[in-house]
Design an enzyme around this catalytic site. Structure first.
Site, PDB file in Angstrom:
ATOM      1  N   ALA A   1       0.749  -1.073  -0.063  1.00 28.37           N
ATOM      2  CA  ALA A   1      -0.112   0.093  -0.029  1.00 28.37           C
ATOM      3  C   ALA A   1       0.868   1.226   0.154  1.00 28.37           C
ATOM      4  O   ALA A   1       2.135   1.288   0.487  1.00 28.37           O
ATOM      5  CB  ALA A   1      -0.824  -0.129   1.275  1.00 28.37           C
TER       6      ALA A   1
ATOM      7  N   GLY B   1       0.852  -4.964   1.135  1.00 29.74           N
ATOM      8  CA  GLY B   1      -0.298  -4.931   0.094  1.00 29.74           C
ATOM      9  C   GLY B   1      -0.017  -5.616  -1.406  1.00 29.74           C
ATOM     10  O   GLY B   1      -0.805  -6.315  -1.819  1.00 29.74           O
TER      11      GLY B   1
ATOM     12  N   GLU C   1      -0.260  -9.218  -0.693  1.00 31.76           N
ATOM     13  CA  GLU C   1      -1.551  -9.573  -0.381  1.00 31.76           C
ATOM     14  C   GLU C   1      -2.467  -9.661  -1.735  1.00 31.76           C
ATOM     15  O   GLU C   1      -3.427 -10.421  -2.035  1.00 31.76           O
ATOM     16  CB  GLU C   1      -2.477  -8.399   0.390  1.00 31.76           C
ATOM     17  CG  GLU C   1      -1.714  -8.696   1.883  1.00 31.76           C
ATOM     18  CD  GLU C   1      -2.174  -7.573   3.004  1.00 31.76           C
ATOM     19  OE1 GLU C   1      -1.892  -6.356   2.382  1.00 31.76           O
ATOM     20  OE2 GLU C   1      -2.929  -7.969   3.754  1.00 31.76           O
TER      21      GLU C   1
ATOM     22  N   GLU D   1       4.171  -5.057   7.495  1.00 31.35           N
ATOM     23  CA  GLU D   1       3.398  -4.080   8.167  1.00 31.35           C
ATOM     24  C   GLU D   1       3.798  -3.846   9.529  1.00 31.35           C
ATOM     25  O   GLU D   1       3.610  -2.740  10.081  1.00 31.35           O
ATOM     26  CB  GLU D   1       1.671  -4.401   7.885  1.00 31.35           C
ATOM     27  CG  GLU D   1       1.215  -4.197   6.431  1.00 31.35           C
ATOM     28  CD  GLU D   1       1.492  -5.379   5.428  1.00 31.35           C
ATOM     29  OE1 GLU D   1       2.267  -6.305   6.017  1.00 31.35           O
ATOM     30  OE2 GLU D   1       0.738  -5.461   4.598  1.00 31.35           O
TER      31      GLU D   1
HETATM   32  C1  3H9 Z   1       0.454  -1.955   3.548  1.00 27.24           C
HETATM   33  O1  3H9 Z   1       0.788  -2.655   2.384  1.00 27.24           O
HETATM   34  C2  3H9 Z   1      -0.813  -2.140   4.195  1.00 27.24           C
HETATM   35  C3  3H9 Z   1      -1.679  -3.193   3.650  1.00 27.24           C
HETATM   36  O2  3H9 Z   1      -1.496  -4.463   4.157  1.00 27.24           O
HETATM   37  C4  3H9 Z   1      -3.136  -2.958   3.668  1.00 27.24           C
HETATM   38  C5  3H9 Z   1      -3.869  -1.810   3.103  1.00 27.24           C
HETATM   39  C6  3H9 Z   1      -5.185  -1.621   3.228  1.00 27.24           C
HETATM   40  N1  3H9 Z   1       4.627   3.571   0.215  1.00 27.24           N
HETATM   41  O3  3H9 Z   1      13.429   1.986   0.682  1.00 27.24           O
HETATM   42  P1  3H9 Z   1      13.883   2.599  -0.547  1.00 27.24           P
HETATM   43  C7  3H9 Z   1       9.356   4.741  -1.254  1.00 27.24           C
HETATM   44  S1  3H9 Z   1       1.788  -1.075   4.448  1.00 27.24           S
HETATM   45  C8  3H9 Z   1       4.892   4.574  -0.222  1.00 27.24           C
HETATM   46  O4  3H9 Z   1      14.934   3.784  -0.496  1.00 27.24           O
HETATM   47  P2  3H9 Z   1      14.926   0.221  -1.686  1.00 27.24           P
HETATM   48  C9  3H9 Z   1      10.217   5.150  -0.036  1.00 27.24           C
HETATM   49  O5  3H9 Z   1       9.824   6.226   0.637  1.00 27.24           O
HETATM   50  C10 3H9 Z   1       3.136  -1.149   3.480  1.00 27.24           C
HETATM   51  N2  3H9 Z   1       6.190   4.834  -0.513  1.00 27.24           N
HETATM   52  O6  3H9 Z   1      14.289   1.610  -1.992  1.00 27.24           O
HETATM   53  C11 3H9 Z   1      11.409   5.848  -1.206  1.00 27.24           C
HETATM   54  O7  3H9 Z   1      10.729   7.159  -1.561  1.00 27.24           O
HETATM   55  P3  3H9 Z   1      11.848   8.284  -1.897  1.00 27.24           P
HETATM   56  C12 3H9 Z   1       3.889  -2.323   3.686  1.00 27.24           C
HETATM   57  C13 3H9 Z   1       7.229   3.831  -0.503  1.00 27.24           C
HETATM   58  O8  3H9 Z   1      15.112  -0.232  -3.006  1.00 27.24           O
HETATM   59  C14 3H9 Z   1      11.408   4.899  -2.355  1.00 27.24           C
HETATM   60  O9  3H9 Z   1       9.997   4.396  -2.319  1.00 27.24           O
HETATM   61  N3  3H9 Z   1       5.088  -2.227   2.700  1.00 27.24           N
HETATM   62  C15 3H9 Z   1       6.820   2.708   0.080  1.00 27.24           C
HETATM   63  O10 3H9 Z   1      16.158   0.142  -0.900  1.00 27.24           O
HETATM   64  C16 3H9 Z   1      12.526   3.828  -2.382  1.00 27.24           C
HETATM   65  O11 3H9 Z   1      12.463   3.318  -1.210  1.00 27.24           O
HETATM   66  C17 3H9 Z   1       6.316  -1.928   3.305  1.00 27.24           C
HETATM   67  O12 3H9 Z   1       6.348  -1.756   4.574  1.00 27.24           O
HETATM   68  C18 3H9 Z   1       5.353   2.559   0.229  1.00 27.24           C
HETATM   69  N4  3H9 Z   1       4.929   1.202   0.465  1.00 27.24           N
HETATM   70  O13 3H9 Z   1      13.761  -0.775  -1.013  1.00 27.24           O
HETATM   71  C19 3H9 Z   1       7.378  -1.862   2.274  1.00 27.24           C
HETATM   72  N5  3H9 Z   1       7.976   1.645  -0.112  1.00 27.24           N
HETATM   73  O14 3H9 Z   1      12.787   7.687  -3.115  1.00 27.24           O
HETATM   74  C20 3H9 Z   1       8.281  -0.611   2.683  1.00 27.24           C
HETATM   75  C21 3H9 Z   1       8.824   2.502  -0.470  1.00 27.24           C
HETATM   76  O15 3H9 Z   1      11.097   9.321  -2.093  1.00 27.24           O
HETATM   77  N6  3H9 Z   1       9.220  -0.371   1.838  1.00 27.24           N
HETATM   78  N7  3H9 Z   1       8.590   3.663  -0.755  1.00 27.24           N
HETATM   79  O16 3H9 Z   1      12.747   8.383  -0.759  1.00 27.24           O
HETATM   80  C22 3H9 Z   1      10.558  -1.181   1.795  1.00 27.24           C
HETATM   81  O17 3H9 Z   1      10.801  -1.843   2.443  1.00 27.24           O
HETATM   82  C23 3H9 Z   1      11.511  -0.688   0.744  1.00 27.24           C
HETATM   83  O18 3H9 Z   1      11.266   0.502   0.266  1.00 27.24           O
HETATM   84  C24 3H9 Z   1      11.518  -1.782  -0.570  1.00 27.24           C
HETATM   85  C25 3H9 Z   1      12.667  -1.016  -1.748  1.00 27.24           C
HETATM   86  C26 3H9 Z   1      12.087  -3.056  -0.101  1.00 27.24           C
HETATM   87  C27 3H9 Z   1      10.097  -1.855  -1.298  1.00 27.24           C
END
Ligand code: 3H9
Length: 693
Positions: free
Chosen positions: A61, A102, A105, A125
């Site tokens: 998400a 998400g 999911e 999450e």
């Molecule tokens: C969810 O899914 C809820 C659902 O269960 C239910 C819904 C109803 N959203 O980390 P990076 C941005 S909750 C928005 O440097 P990497 C991040 O801020 C979500 N932005 O890259 C950054 O922005 P910027 C559950 C996001 O390659 C850019 O992407 N998911 C999101 O080292 C690059 O990020 C998580 O908790 C997001 N979901 O790693 C995953 N994710 O360039 C959280 C990233 O402006 N994310 N951004 O600074 C991660 O763990 C890592 O970002 C990921 C990539 C492994 C994906």
């Protein structure tokens, strides 16, 4: 458009196209539903593949939408997944690189899943203080089994796709081109008539689900006492096991909506974005060219130099380690080896890796051996004269374009830069002890530090897995400048009526890893004494309680002398309240003419934390830190501030700056009130109902 739609060989390919990580924001969600509808109405299409463009299937998400109307605007992720499940044509999720939250999911809603090896699969999450809110707690246990799923949900830790190859999550692992194979899989699936299989219809098999869930709940509750999310994860999984899929899903939704509003989730999301924001420097765009860093040199093989060296060895970069005397060099190398051996003993490192890392060190006693280095970090004695010698020598030997960094924690980086003819190449890299463990790295930007130098060291910091925060030049930089005001308040409170154990207990209850007096005993009380002596000379107007000087005059420097604010038994580290010290404090108050009073825990916490907030505000006003989240990241990663409170500035926002101002004004009226000088920005923000973050 956040989603692309194409058709290939009778298969509709819906490609998520929302860089950087295909977050499932509103437009992406709407795009998927549109794509499904298009595929449904096209008679030439027999099956559907959902895949991710760029570097991820989906990171989940879109977190930036949380607590905004977009988060709940239809189609929600629930609706999207329902549409996927209802599709009369088989839907295949083709997963590469990242399927998280998400994103996973969504894939779990598909009829089939095919994954490329090396993809990170997670429901992370919980790390954001929430739980999977689009069916993850219901479908993952049905896909991979109760125990494995609960473990992934409660820890949030990613698992590589190949490790899940036989788990029931994937119907196939791609051998070559993921998309080609997914299309072929989808075409084959469409050969059979529907309805196609759904994860929701699978059963959760477990010999003793009730017992396992009860045990998990107790364990998780004991391990996560400041965080509500992990226990809710167990509860939501349990609801699905006990009451079936639909009731479980409804309960999960309820928990999600509740958790997303909690201060803990807010704080964890603040830290997630704060960490990423810290790497962005307002006037240094991401397009700034960087210098190539292949070879590193460290000057000084003491505790700090050794720890710094280990960071680079861990990242596979060779390090030339310079010392002045062979004994010091041998000692430094032995310590590094010993640290790695401890990791081997704990099973965290293999013996081969230990040797490989040690082999990356090139020990030397001569400066000439530094001439190849791209980055040279000095970690020598903290005295300007010593730094002068080092930097003058570096200016002679370092190759043009080499970055010259100082690990100083107190000295003026501009003065250090001026010892060279290349101040643009000089930067401060303030590591925290133990440097191989602590996440924080303060990057000190001198007035002439080149933008490419800054961009390069921020990149290097990422490589060595540090949270780098840029600080301007000032005494103590961000962290130590703030901690000085915190310590002043702690000492004043001793003078006014508190005792060390009470102060430590109150702030540790608030959530700090260690109170100021236990911390000072650990670091060495003589360090603070040296700083105060310098202050008495440089800033005679800054009033300090002399109570700590009294302690130091008796030689109680802390753990290293077996006695400090507390007593210590030989060879032990537990801090035991000291009758002698407590009496000394009471006697000191009398001598200082202060009538001791009972100080409540609330006052202790407010005075300590608001001292940080007040100085943090001044640091922002002066532009030493460029944003409030940077100040928070320093405190979360370097000073043991409780993560679930999000750092001092976010905490102040949560309490309300109006209340912070009122408290500070109250403390200004007290006997030691002159230690407070309220930051104008607190007053301004309080007046207009603003916040730091
Ligand atoms: C969810 O899914 C809820 C659902 O269960 C239910 C819904 C109803 N959203 O980390 P990076 C941005 S909750 C928005 O440097 P990497 C991040 O801020 C979500 N932005 O890259 C950054 O922005 P910027 C559950 C996001 O390659 C850019 O992407 N998911 C999101 O080292 C690059 O990020 C998580 O908790 C997001 N979901 O790693 C995953 N994710 O360039 C959280 C990233 O402006 N994310 N951004 O600074 C991660 O763990 C890592 O970002 C990921 C990539 C492994 C994906």
């Amino acid at each position: 458009m956040a989603v692309d739609y194409t058709t290939r060989d009778g298969v509709a390919v819906i490609t998520l196209n929302n860089p950087p990580v295909n977050g499932l924001g509103h437009s992406t969600r709407a795009g998927i539903v549109d794509g499904l509808a298009r595929a449904a109405s096209d008679a030439a299409v027999t099956a559907i593949v959902i895949t991710g463009g760029g570097k991820a299937f989906s990171g989940g998400a879109d977190i930036t939408e949380f607590n905004t109307p977009k988060a709940t605007q239809e189609p929600t992720l629930h609706t999207v997944i329902k549409e996927v499940e209802k599709s009369a044509k088989p839907v295949v999720a083709a997963i590469h690189s990242v399927a998280m939250g998400g994103g996973l999911e969504l894939a779990l809603g598909a009829h089939y899943r095919i994954a490329a090896p090396g993809a990170q699969i997670a429901l992370p999450e919980v790390k954001l203080g929430i739980l999977p809110g689009a069916g993850g707690t219901q479908r993952l246990p049905r896909a991979i089994g109760l125990e494995a799923a609960l473990n992934m949900i409660v820890t949030g830790v990613p698992v590589l796709s190949e490790k899940l190859a036989n788990s029931g999550l994937f119907d196939a692992m791609a051998q070559g081109d993921l998309l080609e194979e997914a299309i072929a899989f989808a075409r084959k699936a469409a050969d059979k008539p529907g309805p196609y299989p759904l994860v929701r219809n699978r059963k959760i098999e477990h010999p003793n689900a009730e017992g396992f869930l009860q045990f998990s709940r107790n364990t998780v509750a004991a391990m996560s006492k400041h965080y509500p999310a992990p226990v809710k994860c167990v509860d939501a999984v349990a609801a699905g096991v006990q009451q079936g899929f639909d009731k479980g899903l409804a309960y999960e939704r309820e928990c999600f909506l509740e958790l997303v509003q909690t201060p803990e989730s807010h704080a964890l999301r603040h830290a997630f974005f704060g960490e990423r924001a810290a790497s962005k420097i307002p006037d240094v765009p991401s397009s700034t060219p960087t210098r190539d860093i292949q070879k590193v040199a460290v000057i000084g093989a003491g505790t700090m130099g050794g720890g710094i060296t280990m960071n680079f060895l861990n990242a596979g970069l060779p390090v030339t380690l310079l010392e002045t005397k062979p004994e010091a060099l041998d000692r430094g190398l032995a310590t590094i080896r010993k640290n790695y051996e401890a990791q081997v003993k704990k099973g965290k490192l293999s013996a081969e890796k230990l040797e490989a890392r040690m082999a990356l060190i090139r020990p030397t006693l001569t400066y000439d051996d530094l001439k190849e280095a791209d980055l040279i970090i000095e970690a020598v004695f903290e005295e300007l004269g010593v730094k002068e010698q080092v930097f003058k020598r570096l200016d002679e030997v370092a190759k043009p374009g080499a970055i010259l960094a100082s690990n100083t924690s107190t000295l003026d980086v501009d003065k250090i830069a001026a010892f060279t003819k290349r101040p643009q190449d000089v930067v401060g890299l303030h590591f925290f002890s133990p440097a191989n463990v602590m996440k924080l790295l303060e990057v000190v930007r001198g007035k002439e530090t080149g933008k490419d130098v800054l961009a390069t060291v921020m990149q290097v910091a990422k490589k060595i897995r540090k949270t780098a925060v840029v600080s301007g030049v000032c005494d103590g930089f961000i962290g130590n400048r703030m901690v000085e005001q915190y310590i002043r308040q702690a000492l004043n409170m001793l003078e006014e009526g508190a005792l060390p154990a009470q102060v430590d207990r109150a702030i540790e209850k608030f959530g700090f890893a260690m109170g100021p007096f236990r911390m000072s005993d650990l670091a060495g009380n003589d360090i603070g004494w040296a700083i105060r002596k310098r202050r008495y000379q440089e800033q005679p107007d800054m009033k300090y309680s002399k109570v700590a000087d009294r302690l130091c005059e008796t030689g109680r420097f802390g753990q290293k002398t077996g006695a400090g604010w507390y007593d210590y038994k030989a060879g032990e580290r537990s801090a035991l309240p000291s009758k002698l010290v407590d009496e000394m404090i009471v006697a000191y108050s009398k001598e200082a003419g202060v009538e001791r009073r009972k100080i409540g825990d609330e006052e202790i916490v407010e005075r300590l934390v608001f001292a940080l907030v007040n100085e943090g505000a001044k640091i922002l006003e002066e532009g030493i830190a460029s944003k409030a989240s940077d100040v928070d990241m320093v405190y979360l990663t370097g000073y043991g501030f409780p993560l679930w409170r999000g750092g001092p500035m976010l905490y102040a926002d949560t309490v309300g700056l109006y209340n912070v101002e009122r408290a500070i004004r109250r403390y200004t009226q007290q006997p030691n009130g002159d230690a407070w000088e309220i930051a104008p920005s607190i007053v301004e923000l309080a007046a207009k109902g603003g916040t730091f973050n």
